[in-house]
Enzyme design. Structure first.
Site, PDB file in Angstrom:
ATOM      1  N   GLY A  84       0.795  -1.214   0.000  1.00 56.34           N
ATOM      2  CA  GLY A  84       0.000   0.000   0.000  1.00 56.34           C
ATOM      3  C   GLY A  84       0.826   1.262   0.000  1.00 56.34           C
ATOM      4  O   GLY A  84       1.720   1.453  -0.811  1.00 56.34           O
ATOM      5  N   SER A  85       0.573   2.126   0.954  1.00 57.53           N
ATOM      6  CA  SER A  85       0.981   3.527   0.903  1.00 57.53           C
ATOM      7  C   SER A  85       2.469   3.764   1.110  1.00 57.53           C
ATOM      8  O   SER A  85       3.128   3.088   1.907  1.00 57.53           O
ATOM      9  CB  SER A  85       0.196   4.308   1.956  1.00 57.53           C
ATOM     10  OG  SER A  85       0.607   5.649   1.996  1.00 57.53           O
ATOM     11  N   CYS A  86       2.973   4.802   0.426  1.00 51.19           N
ATOM     12  CA  CYS A  86       4.337   5.296   0.633  1.00 51.19           C
ATOM     13  C   CYS A  86       4.473   6.025   1.965  1.00 51.19           C
ATOM     14  O   CYS A  86       5.589   6.290   2.424  1.00 51.19           O
ATOM     15  CB  CYS A  86       4.722   6.251  -0.495  1.00 51.19           C
ATOM     16  SG  CYS A  86       4.695   5.515  -2.145  1.00 51.19           S
ATOM     17  N   THR A  87       3.355   6.381   2.590  1.00 48.99           N
ATOM     18  CA  THR A  87       3.363   7.153   3.830  1.00 48.99           C
ATOM     19  C   THR A  87       3.641   6.281   5.051  1.00 48.99           C
ATOM     20  O   THR A  87       3.691   6.776   6.173  1.00 48.99           O
ATOM     21  CB  THR A  87       2.021   7.907   3.982  1.00 48.99           C
ATOM     22  OG1 THR A  87       1.736   8.594   2.760  1.00 48.99           O
ATOM     23  CG2 THR A  87       2.050   8.938   5.090  1.00 48.99           C
TER      24      THR A  87
END
Length: 580
Positions: free
Chosen positions: A65-68
């Site tokens: 999922g997210s790069c964050t």
């Protein structure tokens, strides 16, 4: 104490830890999957949902999922709520980057180690001890760790540096650039990169507000005189920068979120505020070496535009923008862009637009972190909106940085091109049965009454505005259903010029710019709303954990019908029905 089971892992970030082992066979996105304040796993699709990570050795195959995720991990570390250590099957650059930033800027440590093929051995043990480069697995609680000095950071390994790299590292271009270069070099060493390359542009995802640690990071660099060296755009931020006060967003979120955006603007980034930078007038081009964060944007850039970027972690994005340099590794290299898994899609006949996000979500679950090539869509010739929805879904359920669609995407005119002349490592076939399972995962609510229709994740395109306006023309939404669309300022201006906004406003739709659904909460999500509907597989996955609502999933036309009638149809869409 009984004899321990011993593994010698690869150390990604040095350190020691001892305690309870929390194991799962499924990758976890820290952003949208872990609460940065409580350390609870909030991904309601994950086997660890509801468990707390604080003080435990977390064992997962990798992120997804997210790069964050790097930003959430930094919040956990600086807030004293982090896992004791993270144990992975494969190296995860997003999680490693969060720990590296904690060390480099704030002197805090979190050990991360990679076990490779021996990862699954962890499932049989409830306790673990990581020390001196060795992992001990225990049936009973291991002895406590002895106090020891912090382990020295390795500084000798890494890529060859040219004169400019050396000048950056020596601080000749300022302290912010020096710190950024140290982080770039640590990641290059982890990736095994032999040298750095110049980049043409960057897209920053670290502007999403996850808590005080991310703001502290950005303001530290800004106050040290940081300035970007390449054209740099900003992702969607956590508030509508111009309207958050009138929208009723609490100052406790609005003020630090706006301050975070200002910090990156002060460094020279452009106020694009979009999670779909590929929709901007000046977007990436085929063959460009770029640094983009935001998972859906990375997948679109690599797969559809033919630009070259890794799935860059938050913080690594701005470090590369400040130096103008990135490690020559991953999808910057020809051989690392080739498919490894072939997914053959059966001909389902007539489908609607929900087919593509459903298929993307399923492909992410099946590809096991390896770049997939999708065969069977050549005759459908999916357009950019379809590929956007497919890629966003794929990036939610997997960690892959790109995909190929045979006969559609630029680097896959045929199977041989997609696989670099090699045979696939695995071949999987996808038909209605598997797609039904994926649909049910996304369409998870039992309730048919709809309170909110959420559109624009990723940000709505001009063509999506046109489609929505055609569906809404001459109609009105149900008085008890809100319909809200998120998009960029630039695309909203295009939709207004085309006359679509007037149609949508007459329907009763609401527009929000600068931010996106994965960052929104009450009051933009109505406090009384129990069930929302979306055409985004990404939001359907994350919303139960992020905003605590039930989710129904459908194509765009189904979302409009729910907005008008106040209810969603029960059961599967016609193209997935048991009668097909």
């Amino acid at each position: 104490m009984k004899h321990a089971h011993l593994i010698v892992p690869r150390t990604l970030v040095a350190g020691s830890a001892s305690g309870e082992l929390l194991y799962a066979p499924t990758g976890l996105s820290f952003w949208g999957g872990v609460d940065p304040r409580s350390a609870e796993v909030i991904d309601r699709h994950h086997p660890l949902s509801g468990r707390h990570l604080h003080g435990r050795l977390l064992a997962i195959p990798g992120g997804r999922g997210s790069c964050t995720g790097s930003s959430v991990l930094l919040e956990l570390i600086l807030g004293g709520r982090a896992p004791a250590a993270i144990l992975l099957r494969e190296p995860d650059e997003i999680l490693a980057l969060g720990a590296i930033v904690a060390e480099e800027l704030f002197g805090r440590s979190l050990p991360i180690a990679c076990l490779g093929e021996r990862f699954d051995e962890l499932a049989a043990y409830p306790w673990a001890r990581l020390a001196d480069g060795r992992l001990e697995l225990h049936r009973d609680a291991p002895p406590p760790l002895e106090a020891r000095p912090a382990e020295a950071l390795a500084t000798d390994a890494g890529p060859r540096l040219d004169a400019f790299d050396q000048a950056l590292l020596a601080g000749e271009h300022g302290e912010a650039a020096r710190l950024a270069m140290r982080i770039v070099l640590r990641m290059a060493a982890l990736q095994g990169a032999q040298r750095l390359i110049d980049i043409q542009r960057a897209h920053i995802d670290a502007c999403i507000y996850t808590g005080p640690a991310g703001l502290r990071f950005a303001e530290t660099l800004r106050d040290l005189g940081a300035r970007v060296r390449v054209p740099t755009t900003l992702n969607a931020i956590s508030v509508d920068q111009r309207r958050w006060r009138e929208q009723g967003v609490p100052a406790a979120l609005g003020e630090p979120a706006a301050a975070l955006a200002r910090a990156y603007l002060d460094m020279g980034a452009q106020p694009s505020f979009t999670c779909a930078p590929y929709l901007l007038d000046d977007s990436a081009r085929a063959g460009e070496q770029i640094v983009w964060a935001e998972s859906n944007a990375v997948l679109f850039a690599n797969s559809v535009l033919g630009a070259r970027t890794n799935k860059y972690a938050d913080f690594m994005d701005i470090c590369c923008a400040l130096t103008g340099r990135a490690p020559l590794a991953g999808c910057h290299l020809d051989e690392q862009r080739q498919a490894r898994v072939l997914i053959e899609v059966e001909d389902l006949g007539s489908v609607d637009d929900a087919f593509y996000p459903t298929l993307g979500y399923l492909c992410g679950l099946l590809c096991d972190g390896q770049i997939p090539a999708i065969d069977g869509l050549r005759q459908r010739q999916p357009d950019h909106d379809a590929l956007k929805a497919f890629g966003a879904a794929l990036g939610t359920s997997s960690s892959v940085p790109m995909f190929h669609v045979i006969g559609v995407t630029p680097e896959a005119p045929d199977l041989a091109s997609a696989f670099g002349g090699r045979a696939p490592r695995r071949t999987l076939r996808v038909g209605r049965e598997r797609l039904r399972d994926a649909w049910r995962e996304l369409d998870s609510a039992g309730e048919t009454r709809i309170d909110l229709v959420a559109l624009g994740n990723p940000h709505f395109s001009a063509s999506e505005f046109a489609q929505l306006a055609a569906l809404c023309h001459g109609r009105r939404r149900h008085p008890e259903v809100a319909l809200v669309i998120t998009s960029s300022r630039q695309v909203v201006a295009q939709a207004e010029a085309a006359g679509h906004l007037a149609t949508l406003q007459a329907f009763g739709a609401r527009l929000v710019t600068d931010t996106c659904w994965c960052m929104l909460d009450e009051p933009l999500v109505p406090p009384g709303a129990r069930t929302l509907m979306t055409n985004s597989a990404k939001y359907a996955h994350y919303a139960p954990g992020l905003v605590g609502r039930q989710v129904r999933f459908a194509g765009l036309a189904g979302c409009v019908e729910a907005a008008v009638g106040g209810r969603s149809p029960a059961g599967l869409p016609a193209w997935l029905s048991e009668d097909c």
